[in-house]
Design a protein around this motif. Structure first.
Motif, PDB file in Angstrom:
ATOM      1  N   ARG A   1       3.031  11.301  -8.582  1.00  0.00           N
ATOM      2  CA  ARG A   1       2.487  11.749  -9.854  1.00  0.00           C
ATOM      3  C   ARG A   1       1.348  12.744  -9.679  1.00  0.00           C
ATOM      4  O   ARG A   1       0.857  13.298 -10.651  1.00  0.00           O
ATOM      5  CB  ARG A   1       1.924  10.557 -10.629  1.00  0.00           C
ATOM      6  CG  ARG A   1       2.962   9.562 -11.025  1.00  0.00           C
ATOM      7  CD  ARG A   1       3.413   9.723 -12.447  1.00  0.00           C
ATOM      8  NE  ARG A   1       4.179   8.535 -12.824  1.00  0.00           N
ATOM      9  CZ  ARG A   1       3.733   7.594 -13.601  1.00  0.00           C
ATOM     10  NH1 ARG A   1       2.525   7.700 -14.139  1.00  0.00           N
ATOM     11  NH2 ARG A   1       4.452   6.543 -13.862  1.00  0.00           N
ATOM     12  N   ASN A   2       0.896  12.887  -8.439  1.00  0.00           N
ATOM     13  CA  ASN A   2      -0.291  13.706  -8.236  1.00  0.00           C
ATOM     14  C   ASN A   2       0.073  15.148  -7.914  1.00  0.00           C
ATOM     15  O   ASN A   2       0.553  15.442  -6.824  1.00  0.00           O
ATOM     16  CB  ASN A   2      -1.143  13.118  -7.094  1.00  0.00           C
ATOM     17  CG  ASN A   2      -2.483  13.809  -6.965  1.00  0.00           C
ATOM     18  OD1 ASN A   2      -2.848  14.618  -7.823  1.00  0.00           O
ATOM     19  ND2 ASN A   2      -3.215  13.512  -5.914  1.00  0.00           N
TER      20      ASN A   2
ATOM     21  N   LYS B   1       0.834  -1.200   0.000  1.00  0.00           N
ATOM     22  CA  LYS B   1       0.000   0.000   0.000  1.00  0.00           C
ATOM     23  C   LYS B   1       0.863   1.242   0.000  1.00  0.00           C
ATOM     24  O   LYS B   1       0.602   2.208  -0.724  1.00  0.00           O
ATOM     25  CB  LYS B   1      -0.909   0.014   1.239  1.00  0.00           C
ATOM     26  CG  LYS B   1      -2.197  -0.702   1.047  1.00  0.00           C
ATOM     27  CD  LYS B   1      -3.250  -0.288   2.066  1.00  0.00           C
ATOM     28  CE  LYS B   1      -4.552  -0.984   1.743  1.00  0.00           C
ATOM     29  NZ  LYS B   1      -5.317  -1.352   2.910  1.00  0.00           N
TER      30      LYS B   1
ATOM     31  N   ARG C   1       3.917   1.547  -1.019  1.00  0.00           N
ATOM     32  CA  ARG C   1       4.609   1.662  -2.294  1.00  0.00           C
ATOM     33  C   ARG C   1       3.714   2.302  -3.353  1.00  0.00           C
ATOM     34  O   ARG C   1       4.112   3.217  -4.067  1.00  0.00           O
ATOM     35  CB  ARG C   1       5.051   0.269  -2.752  1.00  0.00           C
ATOM     36  CG  ARG C   1       6.313   0.271  -3.559  1.00  0.00           C
ATOM     37  CD  ARG C   1       6.839  -1.124  -3.872  1.00  0.00           C
ATOM     38  NE  ARG C   1       5.867  -2.202  -3.881  1.00  0.00           N
ATOM     39  CZ  ARG C   1       5.056  -2.484  -4.890  1.00  0.00           C
ATOM     40  NH1 ARG C   1       5.101  -1.748  -5.980  1.00  0.00           N
ATOM     41  NH2 ARG C   1       4.211  -3.488  -4.809  1.00  0.00           N
ATOM     42  N   ILE C   2       2.497   1.785  -3.419  1.00  0.00           N
ATOM     43  CA  ILE C   2       1.566   2.290  -4.426  1.00  0.00           C
ATOM     44  C   ILE C   2       1.166   3.731  -4.097  1.00  0.00           C
ATOM     45  O   ILE C   2       1.093   4.582  -4.989  1.00  0.00           O
ATOM     46  CB  ILE C   2       0.310   1.390  -4.533  1.00  0.00           C
ATOM     47  CG1 ILE C   2       0.716  -0.023  -4.971  1.00  0.00           C
ATOM     48  CG2 ILE C   2      -0.694   1.971  -5.518  1.00  0.00           C
ATOM     49  CD1 ILE C   2      -0.416  -1.045  -4.908  1.00  0.00           C
ATOM     50  N   GLN C   3       0.957   4.004  -2.820  1.00  0.00           N
ATOM     51  CA  GLN C   3       0.600   5.360  -2.403  1.00  0.00           C
ATOM     52  C   GLN C   3       1.688   6.355  -2.806  1.00  0.00           C
ATOM     53  O   GLN C   3       1.398   7.454  -3.287  1.00  0.00           O
ATOM     54  CB  GLN C   3       0.384   5.402  -0.875  1.00  0.00           C
ATOM     55  CG  GLN C   3      -0.061   6.752  -0.342  1.00  0.00           C
ATOM     56  CD  GLN C   3      -1.437   7.144  -0.840  1.00  0.00           C
ATOM     57  OE1 GLN C   3      -2.426   6.473  -0.607  1.00  0.00           O
ATOM     58  NE2 GLN C   3      -1.498   8.260  -1.549  1.00  0.00           N
TER      59      GLN C   3
ATOM     60  N   ALA D   1       3.816   6.001  -5.233  1.00  0.00           N
ATOM     61  CA  ALA D   1       3.790   6.147  -6.694  1.00  0.00           C
ATOM     62  C   ALA D   1       2.694   7.118  -7.115  1.00  0.00           C
ATOM     63  O   ALA D   1       2.889   7.961  -7.998  1.00  0.00           O
ATOM     64  CB  ALA D   1       3.584   4.785  -7.354  1.00  0.00           C
ATOM     65  N   VAL D   2       1.549   7.019  -6.463  1.00  0.00           N
ATOM     66  CA  VAL D   2       0.424   7.902  -6.792  1.00  0.00           C
ATOM     67  C   VAL D   2       0.733   9.329  -6.368  1.00  0.00           C
ATOM     68  O   VAL D   2       0.521  10.276  -7.129  1.00  0.00           O
ATOM     69  CB  VAL D   2      -0.886   7.410  -6.130  1.00  0.00           C
ATOM     70  CG1 VAL D   2      -2.002   8.433  -6.280  1.00  0.00           C
ATOM     71  CG2 VAL D   2      -1.318   6.083  -6.733  1.00  0.00           C
TER      72      VAL D   2
END
Lengths: 89, 191
Positions: free
Chosen positions: A81-82, A71, A73-75, A77-78
């Motif tokens: 980019r956000n 979670k 890691r993905i957070q 990444a998001v």
């Protein structure tokens, strides 16, 4: 009289769309006489219901979830980019 | 800030929807690593395409639709079998099952007559996965979308970019092969 090959196409098709009255009748009559096509028909129903049941069991299993590290890691990444990443998220 | 307005909340996506998205893929593909990868790809794609969210339907529903597309793309990108790309196979794949008069071939009859419900529950999924991986790409996708997600013909045609009659051919072939493959695998395991 349609062949088993043709009937198998209709049997499969009947799962996806309504058959015409004529087709339905022909399939029904064929299934009354043909053990093999009957077996195929039974297989299709069983295949679908088994797959659906097994998927549903997993979908309802709350223990199947992203691990905390994943979670994170993905957070990350998001967030990277956000452009609108809020401070209080 | 409700979920059915046009206000998307990307910073909350992982917490709110991450598990559900993950579970969607795992329940079908049984591959946690792949599932994580697809969840990440989905959120990044959604982030890049926020303007495409119309506000009709929920934020979660929108993310799920992106995820489904990613999963289908994944299935399509797999080099699934020795046969030609997509559902184009040399010759009629039904020749394996039917002779030139359209009768079931002798060699498939014994398997055909064994009931599929004899496949043990615990064995079912690994065997199913193995058999799915032997299908040409679009057949696998068509089968999942129709049998598991129970989408309509129209919806699947849009997803896979095929015509309705193409789709019915794909499904017919997928079903024939899956039923046959699963029973063969199961019977072989029993030996």
């Amino acid at each position: 009289m349609r062949s088993c090959k043709e009937i198998s196409k209709l049997v499969s098709g009947s799962l996806d769309r309504p058959l015409s009255f004529r087709d339905k009748t022909e399939v029904w009559m064929h299934l009354r006489m043909c053990r093999l096509c009957n077996a195929f028909w039974r297989d299709l129903q069983r295949l679908g219901s088994s797959v659906r049941r097994q998927v549903a069991e997993q979908e309802q299993d709350d223990s199947i979830r992203l691990g905390p590290r994943s979670k994170e890691r993905i957070q990350t990444a998001v967030s990277n980019r956000n452009p609108r990443d809020d401070i209080d998220s | 800030m409700g979920t059915d307005t046009k206000d998307l909340t990307p910073e909350k996506w992982v917490d709110r929807y991450g598990d559900a998205l993950f579970r969607y893929v795992v329940s079908r593909m049984r591959d946690a690593e792949l599932a994580e990868e697809l969840v990440q790809q989905t959120l990044l794609a959604a982030l890049a395409n926020q303007s495409q969210f119309t506000g009709i339907g929920s934020e979660k529903g929108w993310l799920m639709s992106i995820l489904k597309r990613k999963m289908i793309d994944h299935l399509r990108s797999q080099n699934r079998s020795q046969t030609l790309h997509s559902d184009e196979e040399s010759g009629d794949p039904l020749d394996q099952f039917f002779d030139r008069h359209g009768r079931w071939r002798q060699r498939v009859r014994a398997t055909l007559l064994k009931p599929l419900d004899s496949v043990d529950r615990d064995e079912f999924w690994p065997i199913f996965q193995e058999c799915m991986s032997g299908l040409p790409d679009k057949q696998a996708g068509a089968f999942l979308l129709r049998e598991v997600d129970e989408l309509t013909t129209d919806a699947i045609c849009k997803d896979l970019q095929v015509t309705a009659s193409n789709l019915w051919v794909l499904l017919h072939r997928a079903r024939l092969r899956l039923a046959d493959c699963m029973k063969k695998r199961w019977l072989h395991e029993q030996e």
